[in-house]
Design an enzyme around this catalytic site. Structure first.
Site, mmCIF file in Angstrom:
data_model
loop_
_atom_site.group_PDB
_atom_site.id
_atom_site.type_symbol
_atom_site.label_atom_id
_atom_site.label_comp_id
_atom_site.label_asym_id
_atom_site.label_seq_id
_atom_site.Cartn_x
_atom_site.Cartn_y
_atom_site.Cartn_z
ATOM 1 N N THR A 55 0.909 0.966 7.549
ATOM 2 C CA THR A 55 1.118 -0.344 8.147
ATOM 3 C C THR A 55 -0.211 -0.849 8.700
ATOM 4 O OG1 THR A 55 1.469 0.394 10.414
ATOM 5 C CG2 THR A 55 3.366 0.468 8.956
ATOM 6 N N LYS A 102 -13.705 -3.489 10.797
ATOM 7 C CA LYS A 102 -14.423 -2.531 9.951
ATOM 8 C C LYS A 102 -15.795 -2.238 10.523
ATOM 9 C CE LYS A 102 -12.039 -4.044 5.828
ATOM 10 N NZ LYS A 102 -12.131 -4.836 4.619
ATOM 11 N N ARG A 151 12.615 -1.818 9.454
ATOM 12 C CA ARG A 151 14.057 -1.965 9.677
ATOM 13 C C ARG A 151 14.872 -0.766 9.176
ATOM 14 N NH1 ARG A 151 12.408 -7.089 8.652
ATOM 15 N NH2 ARG A 151 12.551 -6.776 6.404
ATOM 16 N N ILE A 195 0.833 -1.208 0.000
ATOM 17 C CA ILE A 195 0.000 0.000 0.000
ATOM 18 C C ILE A 195 0.869 1.260 0.000
ATOM 19 C CG2 ILE A 195 -1.662 1.328 1.360
ATOM 20 C CD1 ILE A 195 -2.880 -1.294 2.231
ATOM 21 N N GLU A 247 -4.554 -11.716 2.007
ATOM 22 C CA GLU A 247 -3.325 -11.282 2.675
ATOM 23 C C GLU A 247 -2.300 -12.390 2.449
ATOM 24 O OE1 GLU A 247 -2.761 -8.403 4.642
ATOM 25 O OE2 GLU A 247 -4.647 -7.809 3.707
ATOM 26 N N ALA A 269 -12.062 0.560 1.466
ATOM 27 C CA ALA A 269 -10.947 0.972 0.600
ATOM 28 C C ALA A 269 -11.180 2.367 0.048
ATOM 29 C CB ALA A 269 -10.746 -0.058 -0.497
ATOM 30 N N VAL A 289 -12.158 1.582 6.017
ATOM 31 C CA VAL A 289 -13.343 0.792 5.649
ATOM 32 C C VAL A 289 -13.690 1.085 4.192
ATOM 33 C CG1 VAL A 289 -15.784 0.334 6.123
ATOM 34 C CG2 VAL A 289 -14.269 1.028 7.986
ATOM 35 N N ASP A 337 -10.649 -8.889 10.648
ATOM 36 C CA ASP A 337 -10.561 -7.701 9.809
ATOM 37 C C ASP A 337 -11.959 -7.119 9.537
ATOM 38 O OD1 ASP A 337 -8.645 -6.104 8.322
ATOM 39 O OD2 ASP A 337 -9.822 -6.740 6.573
ATOM 40 N N GLU A 365 -10.390 7.426 6.153
ATOM 41 C CA GLU A 365 -11.430 6.950 5.235
ATOM 42 C C GLU A 365 -11.124 5.553 4.703
ATOM 43 O OE1 GLU A 365 -14.578 6.636 3.805
ATOM 44 O OE2 GLU A 365 -14.547 8.818 3.660
#
Ligand code: ADP
Ligand code: ASP
Ligand code: MG
Length: 843
Positions: free
Chosen positions: A649, A776, A600, A568, A761, A705, A703, A772, A700
């Site tokens: 993240t 939402k 890292r 993303i 995922e 996308a 939820v 997940d 936004e």
């Protein structure tokens, strides 16, 4: 009369002149106009009184006055100064007089001015006044390096003269320079011995910079073939010192002296010293730092000139200090009041006192750039009409912004002040006694406190004076405190039209609030030409940029830090790279990614990362990731008013920082659900903070996308709708899997297909567990006002119990077919209960 046009070429052949005796003087002036020896012949300096800083520095005429000379003088004084439009005044600042090449350039500009008559006011060569003050400092503090520093001053002028002049001109200048330097040496020695210099002694010393530069320039102008003389303005300008380390011109006496001076020097081109003048008792003095602009304006008034042109090193007056705001624009026209306010509040392109003398006679001032003659500059004059043909206002109600640094606020507070007449007078009486200059004052009408700003270096003396004056009131509790708030700056918005435009202060404060800048005190004069706010010094440049961009619609510059350059975050960075030009051109947004951090490695840049190669840079130039350092650098190492952190993240550690970031004024944008679906109490704290402050928290994408679900929900709630039910398919992945889990297709095959198509995922359990989806749901529920915890949402996990904790994603995929039978049964049960419908997928 022959003298009416003293610049005429017939100057040498004045034999027909009835005052032929005067020929000698005029010829002398022409050959060696205003030589230092001439100056010294006229003045006898009474060192004793200079030393004491008292009256009676006698400039007395050395020459014996014969009756013939007397007659001559009388006749000369009949030469009237032709005041008015034929005169134009130019002032060349130190910036224009930096070196021999520049002085030649100045002489060219003088030659090109086609005015019938011109008076040119010059500053000392750049840095020279500082050097002269430095000499006194050193001598006073008994540092004998003043001698070498004086040599440097001499060398600078000698070197310049050698480059500019030759023959007699050069010899004359050098001999006079030597004479002055040896006098200065003796004076500085005296200061060194005494360990002290009076103000008049200092003024006498520092004024030499202007004497030398005027000498040099007039010699060059003459060398170029223009008849020209030099004016030592100490012979003409008379000023009275005031208590506040300023001087007030005595226009009447100066006018009289000018008439007299001109009658002896009836030239059409005059080079005059800026900065220096005399007291009524003929003691040399100065118009104080940067005073040459003021000299030019006084001359403009005395000559009733057509125009005063101030030549400097910038294209004119900018809407803000161009060194601090790169988008500042040149102001074509300013009213006298606007220019005055701007200069008073620190726009050092013009000395604040320059305005008043010329304003009286409506003489325009033009600021021009000697290094860019094609720029037309800024005209300061009485404002003309302010509307364009359509009757619309053409420009922003705020013309410009200026700042003053190094101030401290003093706050005098107490219940015993309200309704007690004379408190303010007592306060400011004490401040006056301490010798400090009050830059702004603010008193709330409750009268419980008076606060004012003074230069930081004066604040201790002010506080001590107040404490001693109000000792009794403090002891009795009528005053609760005299507090000093150090490290402040003033930001002033200036514009004549602010008076007639509502909402200006609202916009100003809104811009400051959005940049998370705390305003400590406010003042607005009722003339409404300026609004002044006191802010922390460290916020000053950011504040200036924030308000400037708001009023001038210059680019909104945003500093961005991206956390998590994975799928993303990486896509976002690529999109930003592709959109940067459009954002700049169409939306006036200059977005600079100042940092990218993974778990890292991190990459930082104070100027902005080149997004076309961010992956390479992160790999090759990345340093060890450190969240504290990352935020510090992304936010702190620049003066961009807005900083935004984008958390790409899914990490709850990163999310745990939002509250602190928002509190510090950093905007947060994230698709990370952890903060909004975490513990309710933390969520509520976050939302409360966001409502109170002007910092943005955008989530936004947590939820739905890219779909505007949250903003739609917010819009409905704000306009009074009640949410009864929200229905939806909250997981594109699950939707895909369920839609394919039909017929003979097994569950594990459907999951495998989804994984191979890149819909799940990396570990499909993250989708199949249902957490997940629950997150939402909870985000939407909380948005709708329900106070729920994640554990309140019933979830049936699709991950078989034994596979929940064990092994890698690959192992899970290998094991999953073992549960296909069980999943088939669960599907049948659901079908039997009428809970399955085949539909087209909604993502
Ligand atoms: P000079 O030696 O010609 O008198 P100064 O250094 O006194 O020159 O003034 C010119 C400088 O003022 C410019 O170089 C610029 O950096 C600074 N300045 C501050 N504020 C402004 C402003 N609003 N517009 C233009 N110049 C400004
Ligand atoms: N030379 C003086 C100064 O530097 C006056 C001026 O340049 O305006 O303060
Ligand atoms: Mg200046």
């Amino acid at each position: 009369m022959a003298f009416a046009s003293p610049m005429s070429p017939s100057l040498h052949s004045l034999s027909s002149n009835p005052f032929s005796k005067h020929n000698k003087i005029l010829t002398l002036n022409k050959i060696q106009p205003f030589s230092l020896s001439h100056r010294h012949a006229l003045f006898r300096i009474d060192w004793g009184s200079l030393w004491q800083g008292q009256a009676s520095l006698n400039y007395s005429l050395y020459s014996s006055i014969t009756s013939a000379d007397f007659l001559l003088d009388e006749a000369l004084e009949k030469i009237q100064l032709p005041k008015g439009d034929t005169w134009s005044i130019h002032k060349f600042g130190g910036t224009c007089m930096g070196a021999s090449e520049r002085i030649r350039n100045v002489a060219d500009i003088i030659a090109k001015d086609e005015s019938e008559r011109k008076l040119v006011v010059v500053s000392a060569m750049s840095k020279v006044t500082d050097m002269m003050y430095g000499l006194i400092e050193r001598a006073q503090s008994r540092d004998n390096s003043y001698a070498t520093a004086l040599d440097a001053v001499m060398e600078k002028h000698k070197f310049t003269a050698l480059d500019l002049l030759e023959g007699d001109d050069l010899a004359n200048f050098l001999s006079l320079l030597n004479q002055d330097i040896s006098n200065l040496k003796a004076m500085l020695r005296a200061i060194y011995i005494a360990g002290h210099a009076t103000e008049s002694f200092s003024d006498f010393v520092v004024g030499h910079g202007e004497l030398w530069s005027a000498q040099l320039l007039s010699a060059v102008v003459r060398k170029n073939g223009l008849d020209c003389t030099c004016m030592d303005t100490r012979e003409v300008l008379v000023v009275n010192p005031t208590s506040s380390n300023q001087v007030d011109p005595d226009y009447l006496e100066s006018g009289r002296r000018l008439e007299k001076w001109y009658s002896h020097n009836p030239f059409n081109t005059i080079v005059a010293t800026g900065f220096i003048a005399s007291t009524p008792q003929n003691i040399p003095t100065t118009l104080k730092r940067d005073g040459s602009d003021f000299s030019a304006a006084i001359m403009g008034a005395l000559f009733r000139a057509r125009q005063v042109t101030i030549w400097t090193d910038v294209d004119g007056v900018y809407s803000a200090d161009p060194r601090k705001v790169s988008d500042a624009v040149i102001l074509r026209e300013l009213s006298y009041q606007e220019a005055w306010e701007m200069s008073y509040f620190g726009a050092n392109v013009l000395h604040p006192r320059t305005i008043i003398p010329v304003m009286v006679y409506d003489i325009p001032i033009v600021i021009r750039n000697i290094f860019n003659l094609s720029a037309c500059g800024t005209m300061i004059c009485r404002p003309a009409g302010s509307e364009n043909e359509n009757g619309q206002r053409m420009e922003s109600p705020v013309k410009g912004f200026a700042t003053i640094d190094n101030l401290a606020l003093v706050n005098v507070e107490g219940t015993g002040m309200a309704g007690v007449p004379g408190t303010a007078s007592d306060i400011f009486g004490a401040v006056r006694d301490s010798g400090a200059n009050v830059v702004m004052i603010s008193q709330a009408s409750s009268e419980h406190s008076v606060c004012f700003a003074v230069p930081e270096k004066e604040v201790n003396a002010v506080a001590a004076a107040l404490e001693s004056r109000f000792r009794q009131a403090l002891d009795a509790g009528r005053l609760s405190q005299i507090a000093v708030i150090p490290n402040c700056s003033i930001l002033a918005a200036v514009g004549q039209k602010m008076a007639s435009t509502p909402g200006v202060s609202a916009t100003l404060f809104n811009a400051l609030a959005k940049a998370n800048i705390n305003v400590r005190a406010i003042a607005q004069g009722c003339s409404e030409y300026n609004i002044t706010v006191v802010i922390k010094r460290e916020d000053c440049t950011r504040a200036l940029q924030a308000v400037h961009s708001r009023f001038y619609l210059s680019r909104t510059t945003i500093a961005m830090g991206v956390i998590g350059p994975g799928l993303i975050g990486g896509t976002l960075l690529d999109q930003l790279r592709d959109q940067a030009a459009v954002l700049k051109e169409k939306f006036n947004i200059d977005l600079r990614v100042m940092g990218i951090t993974g778990s890292r490695t991190m990459l930082l840049s104070d100027a902005g990362i080149d997004l076309s190669i961010w992956r390479d840079l992160l790999r090759d130039k990345g340093e060890k990731a450190d969240m504290h350092k990352f935020v510090q650098r992304v936010h702190g190492n620049h003066s961009i008013p807005n900083t935004v952190l984008v958390d790409c993240t899914a990490d709850s550690y990163v999310a745990s920082h939002y509250h602190d970031w928002l509190r510090r004024g950093l905007h947060v944008i994230t698709p990370n659900k952890k903060a909004n679906s975490g513990p309710l109490e933390q969520y509520l704290k976050l939302r409360a903070l966001q409502r109170q402050s002007y910092t943005h928290y955008f989530y936004e994408a947590t939820v739905g996308a890219g779909l505007p679900i949250i903003s739609t929900l917010q819009g409905l709630l704000e306009t009074g709708d009640k949410i009864l039910r929200i229905e939806g398919i909250f997981s594109g992945t699950l939707s895909y899997i369920f839609n394919n889990f039909v017929g003979t297709q097994t569950f594990s095959e459907a999951v495998k297909e989804a994984k191979e198509a890149g819909y799940t995922e990396p570990d499909p359990r993250d989708d199949l567990s249902g957490t997940d989806v629950a997150r939402k749901v909870i985000i939407l529920a909380r948005e709708s006002g329900l106070k729920l915890e994640l554990s309140d949402i019933p979830v049936q996990s699709l991950v078989p119990e034994p596979l929940k904790a064990s092994g890698s994603a690959e192992e899970f995929m290998l094991q999953l077919p073992r549960y296909d039978q069980n999943m088939a049964e669960r599907r049948q049960e659901a079908e039997a209960a009428g809970e399955v419908s085949i539909s087209s997928p909604h993502y």
